[in-house]
Design a protein around this motif. Structure first.
Motif: not given
Length: 518
Positions: A105-119
């Motif tokens: 599972e992903i980190d609940k307090l993470g950052k959007i840049e580390k979860a999805v990428q543009k394009g």
């Protein structure tokens, strides 16, 4: 209590009214080509990442990019991304979720840049429709709603609705769903599942899984912006959520809608199939059932209460404000506190109805008439809670303040419903507008009852437009005759062609005008 779903087909789409005891409690308009509805699943493209909001903007084909916050990504985003890639690349091979290895599972307090990428492509679900200048709001926590349960791919838990309070029933449903659900599918058991047999639950589970797998077939050849799984029509989704033993009628006015509704009811509850009926009268469906008149009277700025009070409903960008007024109720109770309590009780019931009817969301502030006693303020809050219990949207009710203000937050997932309640004035040739004339006869009768029974007025005269005068005096027995039998006093009605069609005045026995509070 009778429950009826009335569906009227028009060139612009379907009008859907939910009636409780012949009174409208929900009203929806569904466009002929519904798009971006709550529950729809799309293959979107990540257009922009905004670090300050910790969110991404996704293109799903709407004129404005949809909004996806990090908290709406869902804990199983890595599994969803990996599964989506494999389904789209292995075009000749079926990828089954039961055999798929779940990712951490992903980190609940993470950052959007580390979860999805543009394009990159992303499988997303609409959780809030476009409202005003905003695009749709999205989630990657995919779910498929059924009649008795909600299917959650990429999860393994079983959650039971908090509204099911019986411990024995919760344990039964927990064991039942744990035993029949496939691996890598989570389940949320809905309130309507209480007491249902294993066969019904299993059939609903299989239908939801089949819907998910049909979407995967589309995903294989999907392009960016394609709708992968569409939510069923608004009418059918209301049947799914509301259909129970208390439902009496589903009335539609076109063969196409009739076949759709009957087919759905036949599949989910064959014993209720006979409640689906086709309206074939020459009189329009909404007109015959009195729905048009209710709509004109209920969507205005001012809403009348049965006892003579009224509400004023104002909408702003930030919140909705509802003001409660006593009107001609002010002299009918023993003291001010009793009057306030009486009007506030009626107002609380009507406010709960108006929130559902107009689908008002966000922050709602209600200015009740001031009450000194804490017990009375607590009673109004309890009435509001009881009346809103049937509301399908999430809401929070705060206690009344000492100033008589109640604050409510209600989930906003669709644009607020508005119905035009003004019509071109025949008296002024279309240069202005008047409050809906369809309601004027009821207003006259309401004032008449108050004047005769509360103020003990005798030998009343009503001055009115010729059309309104004819409405009360023509025919046998006339409405005026029914007034005589009810009040034991004769009401004189005089025509005045200088009046507008909705204009009227009451005169006492001396010929003086009686002032009436609006």
């Amino acid at each position: 209590m009778s429950n009826e779903l009335i569906i009227n087909s028009t060139p612009k789409g379907d009008r859907i009214a939910l009636l409780h005891d012949k009174r409208i409690v929900e009203y929806h308009i569904e466009q002929s080509e519904p798009q971006f509805s709550v529950g729809d699943i799309y293959l979107g493209t990540v257009k922009k990442l905004v670090s300050g909001l910790n969110a991404a903007f996704i293109d799903i084909g709407y004129e404005k990019d949809a909004f996806l916050h990090y908290h709406d990504l869902g804990p199983n985003l890595p599994t969803l991304q990996k599964f989506t890639r494999e389904v789209m690349t292995k075009k000749n091979k079926v990828v089954r979720l039961e055999n798929f290895k779940l990712e951490p599972e992903i980190d609940k307090l993470g950052k959007i840049e580390k979860a999805v990428q543009k394009g990159h492509l992303a499988l997303v679900q609409v959780v809030k429709e476009p409202i005003s200048t905003k695009g749709p709001r999205l989630s990657c926590d995919i779910s498929i709603a059924g009649r008795f349960l909600v299917l959650v791919p990429f999860a393994n838990g079983v959650n039971i609705s908090k509204k099911i309070t019986s411990k024995a029933e919760r344990n039964r449903l927990q064991k039942l769903m744990t035993s029949i659900k496939p691996k890598n599918y989570g389940v949320i058991v809905r309130t309507v599942a209480e007491g249902k047999a294993v066969e019904e639950m299993e059939r609903d589970l299989k239908d939801s899984i089949a819907k998910w797998e049909e979407g995967l077939v589309k995903l294989v050849d999907a392009k960016a912006g394609d709708r992968i799984i569409g939510e069923m029509s608004r009418a059918t989704s209301m049947l799914r959520d509301l259909l129970n033993n208390d439902f009496d009628n589903v009335i539609v006015d076109t063969p196409e809608l009739y076949n759709e509704a009957k087919g759905y009811v036949h599949n989910v509850a064959p014993e209720k199939e006979k409640i689906v009926k086709l309206h074939q009268s020459k009189t329009k469906l909404f007109e015959q059932l009195g729905i048009e008149k209710q709509l004109k009277m209920l969507f205005g700025r001012s809403v009348s209460l049965p006892g003579g009070g009224y509400l004023i409903v104002e909408h702003t960008e930030a919140l909705h404000v509802i003001d409660v007024n006593s009107g001609n109720k002010s002299n009918s109770e023993e003291d001010q506190e009793a009057t306030a309590l009486s009007v506030n009780r009626e107002a609380a019931k009507e406010v709960a109805r108006q929130l559902r009817l107009r689908d008002m969301g966000g922050i709602i502030v209600i200015d009740f008439i001031d009450m000194k006693k804490a017990d009375n303020r607590k009673l109004i809050q309890d009435i509001m809670r009881d009346e809103m219990r049937g509301d399908r949207s999430k809401y929070t009710i705060l206690p009344l303040t000492k100033f008589g203000l109640m604050q409510i937050t209600r989930q906003r997932v669709r644009p607020e419903m508005n119905v035009a309640t003004h019509e071109t004035c025949p008296s002024c040739g279309g240069t202005g507008s008047i409050t809906a004339s369809i309601a004027v006869s009821d207003i006259v009768e309401q004032h008449l009852e108050h004047l005769v029974t509360k103020q003990n007025e005798k030998k009343l005269t009503i001055l009115a437009h010729p059309f309104l005068s004819a409405y009360f005096t023509k025919g046998f027995p006339s409405i005026r005759m029914s007034w005589f039998l009810k009040y034991k006093t004769w009401i004189t009605i005089m025509e005045d062609s200088s009046f507008g069609i909705t204009e009227f005045k009451f005169l006492n026995q001396n010929g003086d005008q009686i002032e009436i509070s609006s």
